[in-house]
Write a protein that holds these residues in place. Structure first.
Motif, mmCIF file in Angstrom:
data_model
loop_
_atom_site.group_PDB
_atom_site.id
_atom_site.type_symbol
_atom_site.label_atom_id
_atom_site.label_comp_id
_atom_site.label_asym_id
_atom_site.label_seq_id
_atom_site.Cartn_x
_atom_site.Cartn_y
_atom_site.Cartn_z
ATOM 1 N N UNK A 401 -9.523 9.907 -2.176
ATOM 2 C CA UNK A 401 -10.327 9.376 -3.280
ATOM 3 C C UNK A 401 -9.433 8.710 -4.310
ATOM 4 N N UNK A 402 -8.285 9.317 -4.612
ATOM 5 C CA UNK A 402 -7.370 8.747 -5.596
ATOM 6 C C UNK A 402 -6.863 7.369 -5.190
ATOM 7 N N UNK A 403 -6.465 7.230 -3.912
ATOM 8 C CA UNK A 403 -6.005 5.914 -3.427
ATOM 9 C C UNK A 403 -7.146 4.908 -3.503
ATOM 10 N N UNK A 404 -8.372 5.345 -3.206
ATOM 11 C CA UNK A 404 -9.525 4.458 -3.306
ATOM 12 C C UNK A 404 -9.726 3.938 -4.718
ATOM 13 N N UNK A 405 -9.530 4.807 -5.708
ATOM 14 C CA UNK A 405 -9.621 4.388 -7.111
ATOM 15 C C UNK A 405 -8.631 3.257 -7.398
#
Length: 555
Positions: A401-405
């Protein structure tokens, strides 16, 4: 014989219902419905502009509301299926509703009296506005088709997975389900959209009707083979019990002694400690035993005054996850805006590939979908296994999720730069149109980001939600997407009223500034997400533990 024992063993071929014999029916239904849906949804903005003379931004707003509804309905449909009607009834009813909606849309493209005349008087640019009847058919068709698609979307996956007892085969089904969903969407958003743009709207919409009809018929043909899961009742009833019981016992002190709390459900391991966790301690009052709350046989006498510790802990799991869910809303909102406005940008750009082929504007968002599909395969087969070998542990949902952000707000920055270049070319070179291929880089970035954060969210919610809410946890991601489309609609309205960035002619506007605002919001939202992860208390076994950011990203 209990419900699970009636399921056909997927590897043996014994039994009367369920198993791989149902696979062609559920997959064909998935393909037909998604082909039909993509065919009318992806080109809706163009249809509203060209056939109903709608303002371009208004058309994009209608598309946003429609997308929000399509992603909100699955949550309601999941509750109805789990609590009252079952997946089979909800699926075939949804398919029928969708079919009726697309038929109405097809009629607006076929019967002249159901759409306004597009001829403007004396070149004045003033065209006839749609009548109430024309609006009724148009919006009625959009509403029914949206509700039908949303009702089918998650329940067809559920009924397909319910045909197997072994989780291995359930996972295999899900892989094929998502693959079919993506392929069907790509076919509808390219082939049918091309037909609508280059042959006729009427022919394109009736192809959608045919695809939906075939999907419905195939699904019903498989009814004699399906295993029908037993309804367990609504999990939200127990959540409501916790809220009401907590309010009614709000004046009671919170005690530390375990024997004052009512134990877990009968189907839960009785060796589990009945001590509630200390997080959200005020909710523990719902499990405090008072005089008259428990019968002589130790069952609950007043369910609206007393809950089990298990029910309280389930409610706490939901509460702990909500901040993370809220961060996903502001992750999806700029994506919703970008997809809506990219169609308008494509209409104002050179869409030719060679002298004879022109890319349909409604097919441009497919770039995101195709990119996501490709990178999901790359991640599953190459990147994540390699990561596990090198680092020694899996890529956690928090990391995904963090990389997606990060990729999302970078993509928005690139989108702003591209729109700035497009506007400069239009103004400096007297209406010159740059190639639509300039939209590809940032849409690819958004697609890669979605390949990270979308499965990451589904996995996180599924892991952290209580058992009674597993089916709803998968629908929660769709709910966040639905809210993001509604929020994007409100934000576009706000910007239109307070700035000159979004006029009807986007060549006179500043969409690039709009994208920059969302890029900044994305950075702030990423910081909020990191704070949510830092303070997140995660359930490990029967205990709730704190994880700092470094631990949370590695657990």
């Amino acid at each position: 014989m209990d419900g699970e024992s009636q399921i056909l063993k997927s590897s043996s071929g014994h039994g009367k219902r369920g198993g791989w014999i149902t696979f062609p029916f559920t997959i064909a239904t998935t393909a037909g419905l998604n082909i039909a849906a993509a065919g009318w949804m992806n080109n809706l903005t163009v249809y509203l502009i060209e056939e109903f003379g709608m303002n371009s931004i208004d058309a994009a707003q209608v598309s946003n509301i429609m997308n929000g509804s399509v992603n909100f309905v699955p949550v309601v449909a999941a509750i109805l299926a789990d609590s009252f009607f079952g997946c089979f009834s909800v699926v075939w009813t949804s398919c029928l509703i969708s079919l009726l909606g697309i038929v109405l849309l097809a009629l607006t493209s076929t019967i002249d009296t159901l759409r306004p005349q597009q001829l403007c008087t004396n070149g004045s640019g003033i065209c006839m506005s749609p009548t109430k009847l024309q609006f009724a058919f148009l919006y009625g068709g959009i509403a029914l088709a949206s509700i039908g698609l949303g009702g089918m979307r998650t329940n067809i996956a559920t009924i397909g997975a319910n045909q197997f007892r072994d989780s291995k085969y359930q996972n295999m089904f899900f892989n094929w389900f998502f693959f079919t969903m993506y392929i069907g969407t790509v076919i509808g958003a390219t082939v049918i959209v091309y037909i609508e743009d280059n042959v006729s709207w009427k022919f394109g919409y009736f192809v959608c009707v045919a695809a939906n009809f075939v999907g419905l018929v195939v699904f019903l043909c498989g009814s004699r083979f399906y295993h029908y899961a037993k309804l367990e009742g609504s999990p939200f009833t127990s959540l409501a019990h916790v809220i009401v019981a907590t309010i009614r016992k709000r004046k009671l002190p919170i005690l530390d002694e375990n024997n004052w709390y009512y134990g877990p459900h009968a189907n839960v391991d009785q060796t589990m400690s009945i001590a509630p966790s200390r997080s959200f301690g005020f909710l523990n009052r719902a499990a405090l035993k008072c005089e008259g709350d428990v019968k002589q046989d130790n069952s609950i006498a007043k369910p609206w005054r007393l809950c089990t510790v298990s029910e309280v802990e389930d409610f706490k799991s939901l509460m702990r996850t909500l901040p993370l869910c809220s961060s996903s809303i502001f992750l999806s909102t700029p994506i919703a805006v970008l997809i809506s406005l990219s169609v308008l940008q494509a209409l104002a750009m050179d869409r030719h590939l060679g002298p004879h082929f022109q890319i349909p504007a409604g097919s441009i968002p497919v770039i995101v979908l195709v990119t996501t599909s490709i990178f999901l395969t790359i991640f599953d087969r190459f990147l994540f296994p390699t990561w596990e070998k090198l680092i020694g542990h899996n890529v956690t949902p928090f990391k995904r999720i963090g990389v997606g952000h990060v990729l999302t707000f970078i993509g928005l920055g690139v989108a702003a730069l591209v729109e700035s270049k497009r506007l400069n070319e239009v103004r400096d070179r007297d209406g010159f149109r740059i190639s639509v291929l300039w939209l590809v880089p940032h849409l690819v970035l958004i697609g890669i980001g979605e390949a990270f954060h979308f499965p990451g969210q589904v996995s996180l919610y599924y892991q952290e939600f209580p058992t009674s809410l597993k089916s709803v946890s998968t629908a929660l991601t769709w709910l966040a997407i639905a809210i993001s489309f509604y929020v994007s609609t409100a934000l576009i309205d706000l910007v239109r009223k307070t700035t000159s960035w979004l006029p009807n002619d986007i060549n006179q506007g500043r969409i690039d500034k709009f994208y920059w605002v969302f890029a900044v919001v994305g950075v702030v939202n990423f910081g909020y997400y990191l704070l949510c992860v830092w303070f997140y208390k995660r359930k490990v076994g029967n205990k709730v533990v704190d994880h700092g950011a470094s631990n949370a990203f590695n657990k």
